[in-house]
Structure formats: C-alpha cells, structure tokens
Motif scaffolding. Structure first.
Motif, PDB file in Angstrom:
ATOM      1  N   TRP A 162       0.819  -1.225   0.000  1.00 20.85           N
ATOM      2  CA  TRP A 162       0.000   0.000   0.000  1.00 20.85           C
ATOM      3  C   TRP A 162       0.844   1.263   0.000  1.00 20.85           C
ATOM      4  CZ3 TRP A 162      -4.844   0.522  -1.353  1.00 20.85           C
ATOM      5  CH2 TRP A 162      -5.638  -0.632  -1.384  1.00 20.85           C
ATOM      6  N   ASN A 163       2.170   1.103   0.051  1.00 17.08           N
ATOM      7  CA  ASN A 163       3.055   2.246  -0.169  1.00 17.08           C
ATOM      8  C   ASN A 163       2.961   2.768  -1.591  1.00 17.08           C
ATOM      9  OD1 ASN A 163       4.314   2.852   2.314  1.00 17.08           O
ATOM     10  ND2 ASN A 163       5.693   1.099   2.105  1.00 17.08           N
ATOM     11  N   LEU A 164       2.431   1.922  -2.488  1.00 17.41           N
ATOM     12  CA  LEU A 164       2.284   2.337  -3.884  1.00 17.41           C
ATOM     13  C   LEU A 164       1.184   3.375  -4.046  1.00 17.41           C
ATOM     14  CD1 LEU A 164       2.529  -1.212  -5.538  1.00 17.41           C
ATOM     15  CD2 LEU A 164       4.266   0.588  -5.605  1.00 17.41           C
ATOM     16  N   ASN A 165       0.281   3.445  -3.088  1.00 16.48           N
ATOM     17  CA  ASN A 165      -0.821   4.401  -3.171  1.00 16.48           C
ATOM     18  C   ASN A 165      -0.411   5.731  -2.553  1.00 16.48           C
ATOM     19  OD1 ASN A 165      -3.469   5.688  -1.961  1.00 16.48           O
ATOM     20  ND2 ASN A 165      -4.120   4.317  -3.601  1.00 16.48           N
ATOM     21  N   MET A 166      -0.730   6.799  -3.248  1.00 16.41           N
ATOM     22  CA  MET A 166      -0.294   8.129  -2.804  1.00 16.41           C
ATOM     23  C   MET A 166      -0.909   8.545  -1.464  1.00 16.41           C
ATOM     24  SD  MET A 166      -2.496  10.513  -5.457  1.00 16.41           S
ATOM     25  CE  MET A 166      -1.930  12.034  -4.695  1.00 16.41           C
ATOM     26  N   TYR A 167      -2.037   7.970  -1.097  1.00 12.47           N
ATOM     27  CA  TYR A 167      -2.688   8.330   0.160  1.00 12.47           C
ATOM     28  C   TYR A 167      -2.169   7.517   1.346  1.00 12.47           C
ATOM     29  CZ  TYR A 167      -6.020  10.628  -2.944  1.00 12.47           C
ATOM     30  OH  TYR A 167      -6.597  11.431  -3.913  1.00 12.47           O
ATOM     31  N   PHE A 168      -1.667   6.304   1.081  1.00 10.83           N
ATOM     32  CA  PHE A 168      -1.288   5.390   2.162  1.00 10.83           C
ATOM     33  C   PHE A 168       0.224   5.254   2.336  1.00 10.83           C
ATOM     34  CE2 PHE A 168      -5.538   3.936   0.860  1.00 10.83           C
ATOM     35  CZ  PHE A 168      -6.182   3.886   2.091  1.00 10.83           C
ATOM     36  N   ASN A 169       1.026   5.822   1.418  1.00  9.49           N
ATOM     37  CA  ASN A 169       2.479   5.614   1.523  1.00  9.49           C
ATOM     38  C   ASN A 169       3.046   6.322   2.757  1.00  9.49           C
ATOM     39  OD1 ASN A 169       3.697   8.312   0.835  1.00  9.49           O
ATOM     40  ND2 ASN A 169       2.537   7.978  -1.062  1.00  9.49           N
ATOM     41  N   CYS A 170       4.219   5.866   3.161  1.00  4.15           N
ATOM     42  CA  CYS A 170       4.830   6.340   4.414  1.00  4.15           C
ATOM     43  C   CYS A 170       5.900   7.413   4.209  1.00  4.15           C
ATOM     44  CB  CYS A 170       5.455   5.156   5.153  1.00  4.15           C
ATOM     45  SG  CYS A 170       4.257   4.061   5.935  1.00  4.15           S
TER      46      CYS A 170
END
Length: 284
Positions: A162-170
């Motif tokens: 989910w780091n690939l998603n701009m909203y969920f990345n760290c």
C-alpha cells in the motif's frame, strides 16, 4: 418411411425449441448485465464524457458487466432467432462463436497451468496497479475491499504494497491522514462489532510487525488466492468442466439443428425437381 420422417421432424422441433428456450435465458441475462454496466457508467458520468474511460488508472469492474453482457447478448440473440426462424447462418454463427470461446477458455487454462509463475507475476502487477488507483474509482475500491475481506489479505504480497498508493504511503512528504495506513478491509474483524470501523487501519504500518498482526492481516492476496485455489481445486475444476460441457452441448445441438434444416430443404428441393416434369406435361 412417413413414420420415420415424422419422428425426425418431431426430434428437430424439440431441438429447435430447446435451443430457443436455452438461449433466451442467456439473452435476457446479457441484457441485464449490459443494463447494469451502462447504469453504473451513467452514475459515474462516463456516458456524458466518454474520454473519461481512458482516465481510469486501474481496472474498472464495470467492464466485466459490459463484456460479459455483450457476449451473452450476441450469443443469446443469434441462438434464439436462429432456432426460431430456422436461420442456418445465425445458427452457424452461434456454434462457431461458442466454439471460439471454448477454444480460448481451453487455451487460457493450458497457458495458466504451463506459465504459472508468469501468471503469478501478472496477477501481482494487476493488483499493484489497482492499488495505485484505489481512490480513483468507487467500483474498483469496492472490488479491492471485497477481495481483501473475503480472502483475509492485504496488498498483493503484504501490507507494505500500500506504499504504492499516494494516500497510504509512508513518505515524509505525504500530507494524507491515511499515511502509513491501510484500507479498513485489511483489518481483522471483531465479531462483537456491529459497525465497521473504517479508520481501523490508520497509522498501523508505523507499528512493529508484532503489533500490526493484532490489527490487520499481514498475508498478501496472491498467496491467499493460491491457497484458496488449492483448497477448492475440485469445485473450481467441476465448475469449469460443467461450463465446457454446456458449451459443447450447445454447439452439438446447433449443428444438429442446422443439419436437419439443410436436410429438409434439400429434400424439398429434390421433390420440386421431381415434380417439375409432371407439371410441365400437365400444362402441355
């Protein structure tokens, strides 16, 4: 002779109406799938702006309804009208089209067995590509949430996907409140909770692996899908064999009806040629 001819006509009539009834169900289902797909597109404003189709970053589940509905509509229409009107062209189109679909399904099954690792990589790529577009389309979002809830998984091979998603990345530059989180569908469910906590995945990936295990599923959807497929291999194989037999049965019935129609027409033509000299003699 006349008894055999009558029996042949009776069998042909049964095949004709069986094919008609069988295909009208598929035709109606095709209309329903197309209607659902078009309605979903209209709700998302796609029909008013066709160019927005190419703007979707991931897979739009509505395409499934449109493609399946379109194929079922065409097959059902050809089978229904071909059987009812005894149109050999439509019946041949029906049997050939059904044969092509059967061949494609068989080819896909063989290739999936031979190139298992490649299929696995493509599935990983497909899931990750749709993770990136998770917030872009509500239908895609619902599909991913259903998949993660059903198989109790998170991401393609793990929650860190989910780091690939701009909203969920760290990343430090991510201003989203969902930073270092996962969707609620990754969370382990408490049977005592009646209301879904959609914020249960917030900040969870900022914790240690041991702590994450208490709140979310750590296994990826690709391994979970492989496990589910292995556990339900008999059921899946039975469904595919049943569909294949149904397709072969439909092809055989259509070809049988075509043969009967062509035989009757040939017989009528021979009778016409036989009686033509007699009409000529009587007219003289």
């Amino acid at each position: 002779m006349s008894g055999k001819h009558f029996k042949g006509q009776e069998v042909s009539c049964c095949i004709k109406y069986f094919i008609f009834g069988f295909n009208i169900l598929f035709w109606l289902l095709g209309v329903a799938f197309l209607g659902i797909g078009l309605w979903a597109w209209s709700e998302k404003g796609v029909l008013s702006n066709i160019s927005s189709i190419t703007d979707l970053g991931g897979f739009d589940p509505v395409w499934l309804f449109l493609v399946v509905g379109g194929v079922m509509f065409i097959l059902g229409f050809a089978g229904c009208i071909g059987a009812l009107r005894e149109n050999t062209l439509l019946l041949k189109f029906f049997s050939v089209f059904l044969g092509i679909i059967f061949f494609l399904e068989l080819t896909a099954g063989v290739l999936a067995f031979v190139f298992k690792d490649w299929i696995k990589d493509q599935l990983n790529f497909f899931i990750n590509n749709n993770i990136r577009a998770y917030r872009d389309d509500i239908d895609l979002q619902n599909l991913i949430d259903f998949t993660q809830e059903y198989w109790e998984c998170c991401g393609a091979f793990g929650a860190d996907d989910w780091n690939l998603n701009m909203y969920f990345n760290c990343t430090d530059t991510n201003p989203s409140r969902e930073k270092c989180g996962v969707p609620f569908s990754c969370c382990t469910k408490d049977p005592a909770e009646d209301v879904i906590n959609r914020q249960c995945g917030y900040d969870v990936r900022a914790k240690s692996d041991a702590e994450q295990k208490m709140f979310i599923h750590l296994k990826g959807c690709v391994p979970q899908f492989e496990r589910w497929l292995h556990d339900n291999l008999t059921v899946v194989a039975g469904i595919f064999i049943g569909i294949a037999l149904l397709q072969i049965f439909g092809i055989c019935l259509a070809q049988n009806l075509v043969s009967d129609i062509e035989a009757v027409r040939a017989s009528c033509f021979r009778n016409f040629l036989f009686t033509l000299p007699w009409f000529a003699m009587v007219s003289l």
